[in-house]
Enzyme design. Structure first.
Site, PDB file in Angstrom:
ATOM      1  N   CYS A 168      -9.168  13.419  -0.070  1.00  0.00           N
ATOM      2  CA  CYS A 168      -7.960  13.035   0.679  1.00  0.00           C
ATOM      3  C   CYS A 168      -7.329  11.849  -0.028  1.00  0.00           C
ATOM      4  O   CYS A 168      -7.940  10.769  -0.106  1.00  0.00           O
ATOM      5  CB  CYS A 168      -8.302  12.674   2.121  1.00  0.00           C
ATOM      6  SG  CYS A 168      -6.882  11.965   3.008  1.00  0.00           S
ATOM      7  N   HIS A 210      -4.749  11.905   8.103  1.00  0.00           N
ATOM      8  CA  HIS A 210      -3.551  12.190   7.305  1.00  0.00           C
ATOM      9  C   HIS A 210      -3.222  13.688   7.394  1.00  0.00           C
ATOM     10  O   HIS A 210      -3.292  14.408   6.401  1.00  0.00           O
ATOM     11  CB  HIS A 210      -3.762  11.764   5.846  1.00  0.00           C
ATOM     12  CG  HIS A 210      -4.073  10.307   5.702  1.00  0.00           C
ATOM     13  ND1 HIS A 210      -5.372   9.838   5.615  1.00  0.00           N
ATOM     14  CD2 HIS A 210      -3.259   9.217   5.657  1.00  0.00           C
ATOM     15  CE1 HIS A 210      -5.341   8.513   5.518  1.00  0.00           C
ATOM     16  NE2 HIS A 210      -4.084   8.119   5.547  1.00  0.00           N
ATOM     17  N   CYS A 219      -7.432  16.375   6.748  1.00  0.00           N
ATOM     18  CA  CYS A 219      -7.975  15.070   7.158  1.00  0.00           C
ATOM     19  C   CYS A 219      -7.335  14.684   8.482  1.00  0.00           C
ATOM     20  O   CYS A 219      -6.103  14.671   8.581  1.00  0.00           O
ATOM     21  CB  CYS A 219      -7.665  14.023   6.083  1.00  0.00           C
ATOM     22  SG  CYS A 219      -8.048  12.340   6.616  1.00  0.00           S
ATOM     23  N   LYS A 268       7.697   8.581  12.658  1.00  0.00           N
ATOM     24  CA  LYS A 268       9.096   8.320  12.303  1.00  0.00           C
ATOM     25  C   LYS A 268       9.995   9.475  12.724  1.00  0.00           C
ATOM     26  O   LYS A 268      11.136   9.265  13.138  1.00  0.00           O
ATOM     27  CB  LYS A 268       9.218   8.077  10.795  1.00  0.00           C
ATOM     28  CG  LYS A 268       8.681   6.715  10.370  1.00  0.00           C
ATOM     29  CD  LYS A 268       8.812   6.489   8.885  1.00  0.00           C
ATOM     30  CE  LYS A 268       8.190   5.142   8.503  1.00  0.00           C
ATOM     31  NZ  LYS A 268       8.128   4.960   7.046  1.00  0.00           N
ATOM     32  N   CYS A 286      -6.793   8.713   2.336  1.00  0.00           N
ATOM     33  CA  CYS A 286      -7.986   7.866   2.528  1.00  0.00           C
ATOM     34  C   CYS A 286      -8.543   7.370   1.196  1.00  0.00           C
ATOM     35  O   CYS A 286      -9.358   6.447   1.174  1.00  0.00           O
ATOM     36  CB  CYS A 286      -9.084   8.651   3.242  1.00  0.00           C
ATOM     37  SG  CYS A 286      -8.687   9.153   4.918  1.00  0.00           S
ATOM     38  N   HIS A 316      -0.837  -3.609  11.485  1.00  0.00           N
ATOM     39  CA  HIS A 316      -1.096  -4.840  10.718  1.00  0.00           C
ATOM     40  C   HIS A 316      -0.836  -6.066  11.592  1.00  0.00           C
ATOM     41  O   HIS A 316      -1.619  -7.021  11.608  1.00  0.00           O
ATOM     42  CB  HIS A 316      -0.165  -4.922   9.501  1.00  0.00           C
ATOM     43  CG  HIS A 316      -0.242  -3.759   8.567  1.00  0.00           C
ATOM     44  ND1 HIS A 316       0.866  -3.180   8.004  1.00  0.00           N
ATOM     45  CD2 HIS A 316      -1.303  -3.053   8.098  1.00  0.00           C
ATOM     46  CE1 HIS A 316       0.500  -2.186   7.214  1.00  0.00           C
ATOM     47  NE2 HIS A 316      -0.815  -2.079   7.263  1.00  0.00           N
ATOM     48  N   HIS A 356       3.369  -2.835   9.418  1.00  0.00           N
ATOM     49  CA  HIS A 356       3.685  -2.119  10.657  1.00  0.00           C
ATOM     50  C   HIS A 356       2.933  -2.753  11.830  1.00  0.00           C
ATOM     51  O   HIS A 356       2.271  -3.785  11.685  1.00  0.00           O
ATOM     52  CB  HIS A 356       3.392  -0.622  10.524  1.00  0.00           C
ATOM     53  CG  HIS A 356       1.977  -0.287  10.129  1.00  0.00           C
ATOM     54  ND1 HIS A 356       0.878  -0.614  10.907  1.00  0.00           N
ATOM     55  CD2 HIS A 356       1.474   0.354   9.037  1.00  0.00           C
ATOM     56  CE1 HIS A 356      -0.223  -0.189  10.335  1.00  0.00           C
ATOM     57  NE2 HIS A 356       0.095   0.400   9.186  1.00  0.00           N
ATOM     58  N   LYS A 416       1.466   9.981  19.767  1.00  0.00           N
ATOM     59  CA  LYS A 416       1.210   9.274  18.514  1.00  0.00           C
ATOM     60  C   LYS A 416       2.529   8.846  17.884  1.00  0.00           C
ATOM     61  O   LYS A 416       3.520   9.576  17.916  1.00  0.00           O
ATOM     62  CB  LYS A 416       0.442  10.193  17.548  1.00  0.00           C
ATOM     63  CG  LYS A 416      -0.044   9.467  16.307  1.00  0.00           C
ATOM     64  CD  LYS A 416      -0.940  10.333  15.433  1.00  0.00           C
ATOM     65  CE  LYS A 416      -1.400   9.535  14.225  1.00  0.00           C
ATOM     66  NZ  LYS A 416      -2.220  10.320  13.305  1.00  0.00           N
TER      67      LYS A 416
END
Length: 506
Positions: free
Chosen positions: A125, A146, A143, A299, A128, A20, A17, A296
């Protein structure tokens, strides 16, 4: 002179994504910068193939784990190749040599009585892949990284690394080495993490829950915690424990996102101290990308930026340029396909592509396909030349991660002045009059020589496009170590084919 740059290794439970792409492209820009200065470079990137998330992702697709890992590894390599990321080493944590070195590190720490076995009850989590303290969670008990994934209450026996004996030593290292974490906002954040006594770090997972990982050398019923295994790649890439690793390790710089500051700034240095190894030279930390309006990426909202989609629409250098220009040092930055397209059109096409096309086409048509020989320079010529030298000088010096936006901003500002210069001087009008024809030659020479300097500098940022531009100017060699220099284009040089650098996109 060496420089060893690392990106994090990326989980393969999903496709590559924009995060990266960003870290890897910035690492590549730093590598190209330091190579231009004459350094010997090592850039590592790659994939983290272990852990519960990867194991479950393979199961969901109904694939044998080796086939799944091979597929994802090939996908990441392909994307990095398309991004023009010139990595020297591609990490796969499934490699035997890596696994043996990780086990060796664990055994050496275990032999010092720094690893203890105990029962633990806590909040876990899965995103993580780590246990969380109450203070790590949101008010809703989730978390923060997430929020859509339920944390679990887990009780199990595991092995733990003693962290507290090293906390004061790590704080002293940070105080004694102010460049250890950059920018300063993240150094302060790390010091805050170390302000209170540290709990022991769980460094194992029972095989009953996770099988995909490095087996503990002192207890075969457990595999290594995925972060302990992954962090060690920075050493195993350069052949640690062989002594040849040392000259590279002395110059090691980790590029990381702010979300993984704790593993890199707390766990990793303490692992190294426990193993009796020196710390890396620097952690260069960046913020995150968010959608337009500061929302943020998600999708469900539909504001996710897919690097492959951007490259298919606009080309790789549109993406590289936007990422280099628009990340702020210590706050999140906005990105969307529309914003990338606007920047591509306004800066790359209008300021760089059009400039090359106009000046080179004019020279080819009016001066027998050759670069004209310059005559006497005016104050306007000299002012432009000094502007370009000053704007590109930063690319002839060592660049830190946080410097990249300002260095690219300086170059595009100079490119705007270059366009203003040629509009104002209007060589096509000067050419029509016998008395000013020689002057038109000087204007075209000055413009193209300045553009050459800009494109030599931009080889570090948008290498494919800069390379095409330099081929048009018949520049076959760029000096190393590089610094901006005037009059490196000999008058009378045959100009090459003029390729559209940044075609207009509908």
């Amino acid at each position: 002179m060496k420089s060893y740059i690392t990106t994090p290794i990326y989980y393969v439970n999903g496709s590559p994504h924009i995060g990266h792409a960003f870290t890897s492209i910035m690492a590549d820009i730093l590598k190209r910068n330091r190579q231009a200065l004459g350094y010997e470079l090592m850039l590592s990137t790659g994939v983290d193939e272990h852990g519960q998330k990867n194991q479950e992702a393979a199961q969901e697709l109904g694939m044998p784990i080796e086939d799944y890992l091979d597929m994802r590894c090939a996908e990441f390599r392909d994307v990095f190749d398309k991004l023009d990321v010139t990595y020297d080493y591609f990490v796969r944590t499934s490699r035997d040599g890596h696994k043996e070195a990780v086990a060796g590190m664990e055994q050496s720490i275990f032999d010092k009585d720094l690893i203890v076995k105990k029962n633990y009850t806590g909040t876990y989590c899965k995103g993580c892949e780590e246990f969380k303290k109450e203070s790590d969670l949101t008010e809703d008990g989730q978390c923060p990284l997430h929020p859509t994934m339920q944390v679990e209450q887990t009780e199990e026996t595991n092995y733990f690394l003693k962290m507290e004996p090293f906390r004061e030593r790590l704080l002293k290292h940070i105080a004694d080495n102010p460049d250890f974490v950059q920018p300063v906002a993240f150094r302060n954040e790390l010091k805050q993490m170390l302000a209170e006594p540290l709990e022991d770090l769980c460094i194992s997972r029972p095989k009953a829950r996770v099988t995909l990982g490095v087996e503990l050398p002192f207890d075969t019923e457990f595999v290594t915690y995925v972060w302990f295994d992954a962090l060690a790649n920075y050493l195993t890439n350069i052949d640690w424990p062989d002594e040849s690793y040392a000259p590279w390790w002395e110059e090691c710089e980790h590029l990381i996102g702010k979300d993984i500051l704790k593993p890199h700034g707390v766990y990793w240095p303490i692992m190294l101290m426990a193993a009796g190894l020196p710390l890396p030279k620097k952690l260069s930390v960046h913020s995150h990308w968010v959608g337009a309006g500061g929302v943020k990426m998600s999708k469900s909202i539909g504001n996710v930026v897919d690097p492959i989609e951007v490259m298919d629409k606009l080309g790789v250098d549109a993406l590289r340029w936007y990422l280099a220009r628009h990340m702020r040092a210590d706050s999140d930055s906005q990105i969307s396909v529309e914003l990338i397209a606007q920047t591509y059109e306004a800066e790359l096409n209008n300021k760089l592509g059009n400039m090359l096309s106009r000046a080179a086409k004019f020279a080819r048509s009016k001066f027998d396909g050759k670069l004209p020989v310059k005559g006497e320079l005016t104050a306007e010529d000299e002012a432009l030349r000094q502007t370009v030298l000053k704007a590109t000088a930063g690319m002839g010096e060592w660049i830190d991660l946080a410097d990249i936006p300002a260095r690219t901003q300086a170059i595009i500002t100079a490119a705007a002045e270059l366009n203003e210069y040629i509009d104002k001087q209007a060589p096509w009008s000067l050419f029509k009059n016998e008395d000013t024809r020689e002057r038109s030659k000087t204007v075209v020479y000055v413009a193209l020589d300045c553009l050459r300097i800009v494109m030599e500098a931009l080889q570090q940022v948008i290498p494919a496009s800069a390379g095409k531009a330099l081929a048009t100017l018949n520049v076959t060699e760029v000096a190393r170590p590089w610094k901006p220099e005037l009059d490196r284009l000999p008058g009378g040089t045959e100009l090459g084919d003029i390729q559209p650098l940044f075609p207009r996109v509908q």
